[in-house]
Design an enzyme around this catalytic site. Structure first.
Site, PDB file in Angstrom:
ATOM      1  N   ARG A  38       0.928  -1.283  -0.510  1.00 60.76           N
ATOM      2  CA  ARG A  38      -0.019   0.015   0.164  1.00 60.76           C
ATOM      3  C   ARG A  38       0.728   1.407   0.155  1.00 60.76           C
ATOM      4  O   ARG A  38       2.349   1.942   0.378  1.00 60.76           O
ATOM      5  CB  ARG A  38      -1.100   0.349   1.495  1.00 60.76           C
ATOM      6  N   HIS A  45       1.514   9.408   9.693  1.00 56.58           N
ATOM      7  CA  HIS A  45       1.649   9.436  11.699  1.00 56.58           C
ATOM      8  C   HIS A  45       0.448   9.604  12.602  1.00 56.58           C
ATOM      9  O   HIS A  45       0.654  10.641  13.690  1.00 56.58           O
ATOM     10  CB  HIS A  45       2.988  10.017  11.823  1.00 56.58           C
ATOM     11  N   ASP A  47      -2.677   7.769  12.030  1.00 56.49           N
ATOM     12  CA  ASP A  47      -3.483   6.764  12.296  1.00 56.49           C
ATOM     13  C   ASP A  47      -3.757   6.307  13.602  1.00 56.49           C
ATOM     14  O   ASP A  47      -4.754   5.629  14.067  1.00 56.49           O
ATOM     15  CB  ASP A  47      -3.050   4.981  11.176  1.00 56.49           C
ATOM     16  N   GLY A 131      10.333  -3.635   3.966  1.00 54.62           N
ATOM     17  CA  GLY A 131      11.176  -2.325   5.155  1.00 54.62           C
ATOM     18  C   GLY A 131      11.111  -0.983   4.146  1.00 54.62           C
ATOM     19  O   GLY A 131      11.508   0.030   4.704  1.00 54.62           O
ATOM     20  N   GLY A 133       8.543   1.068   3.868  1.00 50.85           N
ATOM     21  CA  GLY A 133       6.977   1.476   3.547  1.00 50.85           C
ATOM     22  C   GLY A 133       6.250   1.284   3.287  1.00 50.85           C
ATOM     23  O   GLY A 133       4.986   1.975   3.029  1.00 50.85           O
ATOM     24  N   SER A 135       4.611  -1.827   3.373  1.00 52.24           N
ATOM     25  CA  SER A 135       3.649  -1.892   3.673  1.00 52.24           C
ATOM     26  C   SER A 135       4.033  -4.013   3.336  1.00 52.24           C
ATOM     27  O   SER A 135       3.414  -4.568   3.122  1.00 52.24           O
ATOM     28  CB  SER A 135       1.843  -1.927   3.719  1.00 52.24           C
ATOM     29  N   SER A 136       4.602  -4.714   3.120  1.00 49.88           N
ATOM     30  CA  SER A 136       5.222  -5.672   2.828  1.00 49.88           C
ATOM     31  C   SER A 136       5.148  -7.142   4.809  1.00 49.88           C
ATOM     32  O   SER A 136       4.024  -7.421   3.633  1.00 49.88           O
ATOM     33  CB  SER A 136       6.229  -6.483   3.075  1.00 49.88           C
ATOM     34  N   ASP A 181      -2.678   0.028   7.590  1.00 48.11           N
ATOM     35  CA  ASP A 181      -2.180  -0.850   6.883  1.00 48.11           C
ATOM     36  C   ASP A 181      -2.531  -2.152   6.519  1.00 48.11           C
ATOM     37  O   ASP A 181      -3.455  -2.419   5.510  1.00 48.11           O
ATOM     38  CB  ASP A 181      -1.117  -1.010   7.958  1.00 48.11           C
ATOM     39  N   TYR A 231      10.048   5.780  16.792  1.00 40.47           N
ATOM     40  CA  TYR A 231       8.214   5.779  16.600  1.00 40.47           C
ATOM     41  C   TYR A 231       7.666   5.497  17.620  1.00 40.47           C
ATOM     42  O   TYR A 231       6.878   6.209  18.005  1.00 40.47           O
ATOM     43  CB  TYR A 231       8.008   4.593  15.514  1.00 40.47           C
TER      44      TYR A 231
HETATM   45  P1  ADP Z   1       7.163  -2.762   5.818  1.00 44.18           P
HETATM   46  O1  ADP Z   1       6.066  -3.332   6.212  1.00 44.18           O
HETATM   47  O2  ADP Z   1       7.332  -1.367   4.973  1.00 44.18           O
HETATM   48  O3  ADP Z   1       7.803  -3.268   4.127  1.00 44.18           O
HETATM   49  P2  ADP Z   1       8.118  -3.555   8.366  1.00 44.18           P
HETATM   50  O4  ADP Z   1       9.284  -3.423   8.933  1.00 44.18           O
HETATM   51  O5  ADP Z   1       7.229  -3.540   9.209  1.00 44.18           O
HETATM   52  O6  ADP Z   1       8.698  -2.860   6.809  1.00 44.18           O
HETATM   53  O7  ADP Z   1       8.071  -5.031   7.896  1.00 44.18           O
HETATM   54  C1  ADP Z   1       9.051  -5.939   7.311  1.00 44.18           C
HETATM   55  C2  ADP Z   1       9.686  -7.556   7.760  1.00 44.18           C
HETATM   56  O8  ADP Z   1       7.939  -8.242   7.238  1.00 44.18           O
HETATM   57  C3  ADP Z   1      10.297  -7.857   7.704  1.00 44.18           C
HETATM   58  O9  ADP Z   1      11.868  -7.677   8.212  1.00 44.18           O
HETATM   59  C4  ADP Z   1      10.168  -9.359   7.133  1.00 44.18           C
HETATM   60  O10 ADP Z   1      10.205  -9.647   8.764  1.00 44.18           O
HETATM   61  C5  ADP Z   1       8.820  -9.294   7.000  1.00 44.18           C
HETATM   62  N1  ADP Z   1       8.656  -9.894   5.619  1.00 44.18           N
HETATM   63  C6  ADP Z   1       7.712  -8.802   4.720  1.00 44.18           C
HETATM   64  N2  ADP Z   1       7.622  -9.346   3.128  1.00 44.18           N
HETATM   65  C7  ADP Z   1       8.614 -10.643   4.012  1.00 44.18           C
HETATM   66  C8  ADP Z   1       8.292 -11.411   2.106  1.00 44.18           C
HETATM   67  N3  ADP Z   1       8.206 -11.411   1.130  1.00 44.18           N
HETATM   68  N4  ADP Z   1       9.063 -13.056   3.400  1.00 44.18           N
HETATM   69  C9  ADP Z   1       9.422 -13.012   5.156  1.00 44.18           C
HETATM   70  N5  ADP Z   1       9.240 -11.930   5.084  1.00 44.18           N
HETATM   71  C10 ADP Z   1       9.072 -10.779   5.050  1.00 44.18           C
HETATM   72 MG    MG Z   2       4.730  -2.454   7.967  1.00 42.69          MG
END
Ligand code: ADP
Ligand code: MG
Length: 397
Positions: A38, A45, A47, A131, A133, A135-136, A181, A231
């Site tokens: 997203r 900041h 939410d 990581g 931003g 929202s993985s 998110d 944060y």
């Molecule tokens: P963002 O949400 O902005 O990408 P975050 O620090 O909140 O950053 O989340 C990133 C973390 O989510 C990664 O360090 C990992 O632990 C986990 N993660 C996200 N995508 C994957 C993936 N494809 N495989 C394994 N872990 C993942």
């Molecule tokens: Mg995140």
């Protein structure tokens, strides 16, 4: 998979998850759950401060291919990690303080809700940068939850699912995030932004209708170490400032009330508060600008939001300030309406609102000069508001 589903879900991570699944587990997956990343257009900041946020789901997705097994084990592979992690279903799930927590936290939520667990093999492929931003983490949680709705026979409403996933990130992973998110990853819709009222957890789709500009995402590819402590510190400062002002919610605080309390607040607390109050207002103004199709006004609001995050909330960094300054100097006559840092800050991505034919101008003015200045290659990609998480049964003959 029926042909309709196939045309909707084709995409790099979707195909890779299936291919990797076959290699890792020598079997065919039954499901692919795929969730978008997203981008937050405005409302940063706030939410966790009872504000409004206005994100869109992006067309980069994280996909989990999975199948049920007869064993009492969960086996998880991620292309990012390159190893299989194994969990015993007979034991309570406990955080391992690694990437699997975002997944097993969701398993645990489903067990607490009396789902019917079975063994599973999971394989994750993702086009959402980690990581940055975008929202993985929520994509991973919500994709897992949407998979479990089918695999463990317990479906929640999209809102309940988002809240369950947010609880995983806040309480199981230990990152005290707000609801944005998980809401947008669960509820995103093509050609819509999602206005979320974080005081009431209610939401409203905002159509982008017609020729809405392109969302250009520029990944600075920097991540400054301050992130977690920074944060949490800001959350604390906001709570402290609100207590001094004597209100229970930032929604009851006007700029006038803040000015009246200025002498009671430290400089830093005053600045944090000014960001929160002004950003709540800007986000509502942004919805109005979209409804009136006033891109000039929307662009100005993005730049003002960036300034506020840079100076008052202090979550930007030199690299992102440089990118935003560069965009601003190109200006609206080049087809660039506005831009700002997006996500938690201290690095990560900028989002810019640009006319489709201005994308290459923006890229050309940033790419080489950014590399020359900082020694880092930025990444660029364009996106449009896209759909939320879906789980597709790929085992249908
Ligand atoms: P963002 O949400 O902005 O990408 P975050 O620090 O909140 O950053 O989340 C990133 C973390 O989510 C990664 O360090 C990992 O632990 C986990 N993660 C996200 N995508 C994957 C993936 N494809 N495989 C394994 N872990 C993942
Ligand atoms: Mg995140």
């Amino acid at each position: 998979m029926n042909p309709d589903q196939a045309s909707k879900v084709s995409g790099a991570s979707f195909e890779r998850a299936i291919a990797l699944f076959r290699t890792q587990f020598q079997a065919e997956p039954r499901w692919v759950s795929h969730a978008p990343g997203r981008v937050n257009l405005i409302g940063e900041h706030i939410d966790y401060n009872d504000g409004f946020v206005l994100p869109a789901a992006i067309d980069r997705r994280l996909s989990i291919a999975a199948r049920p097994t007869a064993s009492e084990e969960i086996r998880i592979f991620s292309e990012q990690e390159d190893s299989i992690e194994t969990f015993d279903l007979k034991q309570p799930f406990q955080a391992r303080k690694n990437w699997t927590d975002y997944i097993t936290g969701v398993f645990w939520e489903w067990i607490k809700r009396n789902a019917t667990p079975c063994g599973l093999e999971l394989c994750i492929a993702s086009d959402v940068p980690l990581g940055a931003g975008l929202s993985s983490s929520a994509a991973l949680e919500v994709a897992t939850a949407t998979l479990l709705e089918d695999a463990w026979h317990l479906a929640l409403s999209p809102t309940e699912k988002a809240l369950a996933c947010q609880s995983v990130e806040a309480n199981y992973v230990g990152m005290p995030c707000g609801i944005m998110d998980q809401f947008i990853v669960s509820l995103g819709k093509k050609d819509h932004l999602l206005l979320i009222d974080c005081q009431t957890n209610t939401h409203e789709l905002v159509p982008t209708r017609g020729a809405f500009p392109t969302l250009l995402i520029i990944n600075s590819n920097v991540r400054h170490a301050l992130t977690d402590g920074g944060y949490a510190a800001r959350r604390r400062q906001c709570d402290e400032a609100l207590a001094v002002i004597g209100e229970r919610s930032w929604r009851n605080v006007t700029l006038e009330a803040l000015e009246k309390n200025k002498s009671e607040l430290s400089k830093v607390h005053y600045q944090r508060a000014r960001h929160v109050v002004s950003e709540i207002d800007r986000t509502q103004q942004a919805v109005k600008a979209i409804q009136e199709r006033n891109m000039e006004q929307l662009g100005k609001l993005l730049y003002t939001s960036h300034d506020s995050l840079r100076h008052d909330y202090d979550v930007s960094c030199v690299e992102l300030d440089w990118i935003i300054d560069r965009l601003q100097s190109l200006g609206t006559c080049a087809g660039i309406w506005g831009g700002r840092i997006t996500g938690g800050g201290f690095g990560g991505c900028a989002v810019a609102l640009v006319e489709p034919d201005a994308v290459s101008t923006a890229r050309d003015h940033i790419q080489a000069a950014y590399h020359e200045t900082f020694g880092i290659q930025p990444d660029f990609f364009i996106t449009h508001p896209s759909g939320g998480c879906e789980c597709v049964n790929v085992d249908i003959p």
